[in-house]
Design a protein around this motif. Structure first.
Motif, short mmCIF file in Angstrom:
data_model
loop_
_atom_site.label_atom_id
_atom_site.label_comp_id
_atom_site.label_asym_id
_atom_site.label_seq_id
_atom_site.Cartn_x
_atom_site.Cartn_y
_atom_site.Cartn_z
N LYS A 104 0.94 -0.83 -5.03
CA LYS A 104 2.08 -0.81 -5.94
C LYS A 104 2.68 -2.22 -6.05
O LYS A 104 2.98 -2.85 -5.04
N TRP A 135 0.83 -1.19 0.00
CA TRP A 135 0.00 0.00 0.00
C TRP A 135 0.87 1.25 0.00
O TRP A 135 1.81 1.38 0.79
N ASP A 136 0.56 2.17 -0.91
CA ASP A 136 1.24 3.46 -0.98
C ASP A 136 0.26 4.54 -0.55
O ASP A 136 -0.69 4.84 -1.29
N GLU A 137 0.48 5.08 0.62
CA GLU A 137 -0.47 6.03 1.19
C GLU A 137 -0.54 7.33 0.40
O GLU A 137 -1.61 7.94 0.27
N LYS A 138 0.57 7.75 -0.17
CA LYS A 138 0.60 9.02 -0.90
C LYS A 138 -0.33 8.98 -2.11
O LYS A 138 -1.12 9.91 -2.34
N SER A 139 -0.24 7.92 -2.89
CA SER A 139 -1.09 7.80 -4.08
C SER A 139 -2.40 7.07 -3.81
O SER A 139 -3.29 7.04 -4.65
#
Length: 363
Positions: free
Chosen positions: A306, A298-302
């Motif tokens: 990923k 999990w990519d919190e920014k986007s």
């Protein structure tokens, strides 16, 4: 193989242009066809290798973006809603979810959707409701199907109703509407992510025919009364002859903590042979035949998942080369190093050159 020998091999292997996309077939290694043959000019070996280099050295991302446009645009454009239902309407939907049927007229009113059709009243091959009723398919995202905290309702059966609508709920709040029809079934699943939030995923079909089909996994996540798109990945891509690059890739979800997808895949080239009385194709041995695991984080920014493609055997672009449609430039670019290596092998060289000839003439 010197240049003269290479040209002789190509002349034997290549006698026609790429068959029309509308021509579909199964996966036999040799197949006769009565379609007309259009003669093409045979390029020199040097011209074909220059063509390979020109495509292989192009920037990858613009090519990949073009191929990804159709599935990604559908993936990201599903409708967000924010409709809070009254207790009485919510009770009607809970009852319909458990019974599997409701009035189409009532469904149109509650969902404010006049496109919900009375004509779609088939629930299965053996079950059709009376006129005015519509099937309802219930997907609880909990082991307790009576809690109705997070769930989805397909208004119209996903297998039989072309205009079925898939609604997602957070309690009595409708938060999203997706297209609900899939001729092979949605196979809607869910799991809890590491942060405790619900992730749902299903198959989205882009085409099915004889010897070809294409489905992607669409992953969405519950996030503050919204359902956000977090991952679009190939679920099953298959194209067989007479296409000049046969390929097959099938994905299965192996684990959800972290999300891990196993991919099994192969590719081979196909040459169309023209004789005085017939035309047929031949398939090369598989030059790719393997499997791999892709893990996602999990990519919190986007706010997306990923893929760790660097630690798998496939890049994202290579996975997309198994899509249907015109993605030969993407394949050449993503597999450029492999194709260059194959040119050094006498047996593989003639197949690569034959493939490049067909792509070049098609363009």
């Amino acid at each position: 193989m010197n240049k003269i020998a290479g040209l002789l091999s190509l002349a034997l292997l290549i006698g026609c242009s790429y068959p029309p996309k509308s021509s579909k077939s199964g996966g036999n290694n040799q197949h006769k066809t009565g379609q007309s043959v259009q003669q093409t000019v045979i390029d020199t070996v040097a011209q074909l290798e220059a063509f390979l280099d020109s495509i292989g050295r192009l920037p990858l991302q613009p090519i990949a973006d073009k191929v990804a446009y159709e599935p990604d645009s559908i993936f990201k454009s599903q409708k967000q809603l924010d409709t809070v239902l009254s207790k009485s309407d919510f009770d009607i939907l809970k009852q319909a979810a458990l019974k599997g049927v409701m009035s189409a007229k009532v469904a149109r009113r509650i969902f404010r959707n006049n496109d919900i059709s009375d004509s779609c009243n088939q629930a299965s091959v053996l079950k059709t409701y009376q006129v005015g009723l519509i099937p309802v398919v219930y997907y609880p995202f909990s082991s307790n199907k009576h809690d109705f905290k997070e769930f989805a309702l397909s208004i119209g059966d996903e297998w039989h109703c072309i205009n079925a609508y898939l609604y997602f709920f957070s309690g009595n709040r409708i938060i999203a509407r997706h297209d609900g029809y899939n001729r092979d079934g949605l196979d809607l699943n869910y799991y809890r992510d590491a942060d405790g939030k619900t992730v749902v995923y299903y198959d989205n079909n882009f085409g099915t025919g004889s010897g070809e089909w294409w489905d992607n996994f669409y992953f969405y996540k519950y996030d503050n009364n919204k359902l956000i798109p977090i991952l679009d990945e190939l679920e099953n891509g298959n194209i067989q002859p007479p296409y000049f690059r046969a390929r097959w890739l099938e994905s299965t979800v192996e684990s959800t903590h972290p999300l891990t997808i196993k991919m099994v895949y192969y590719q081979n080239f196909n040459q169309t042979i023209s004789l005085p009385d017939t035309t047929y194709y031949q398939s090369s041995p598989n030059y790719i035949d393997d499997s791999t695991l892709v893990r996602y984080s999990w990519d919190e920014k986007s706010k997306t998942l990923k893929g760790n493609y660097d630690q798998s055997k496939l890049s994202k672009a290579q996975i997309m080369s198994y899509y249907q449609g015109n993605n030969e430039y993407l394949f050449i670019n993503a597999y450029y190093k492999l194709l260059k290596q194959m040119l050094k092998n006498d047996k593989q060289r003639k197949w690569v050159l034959g493939y490049l000839e067909q792509v070049k003439n098609k363009e």
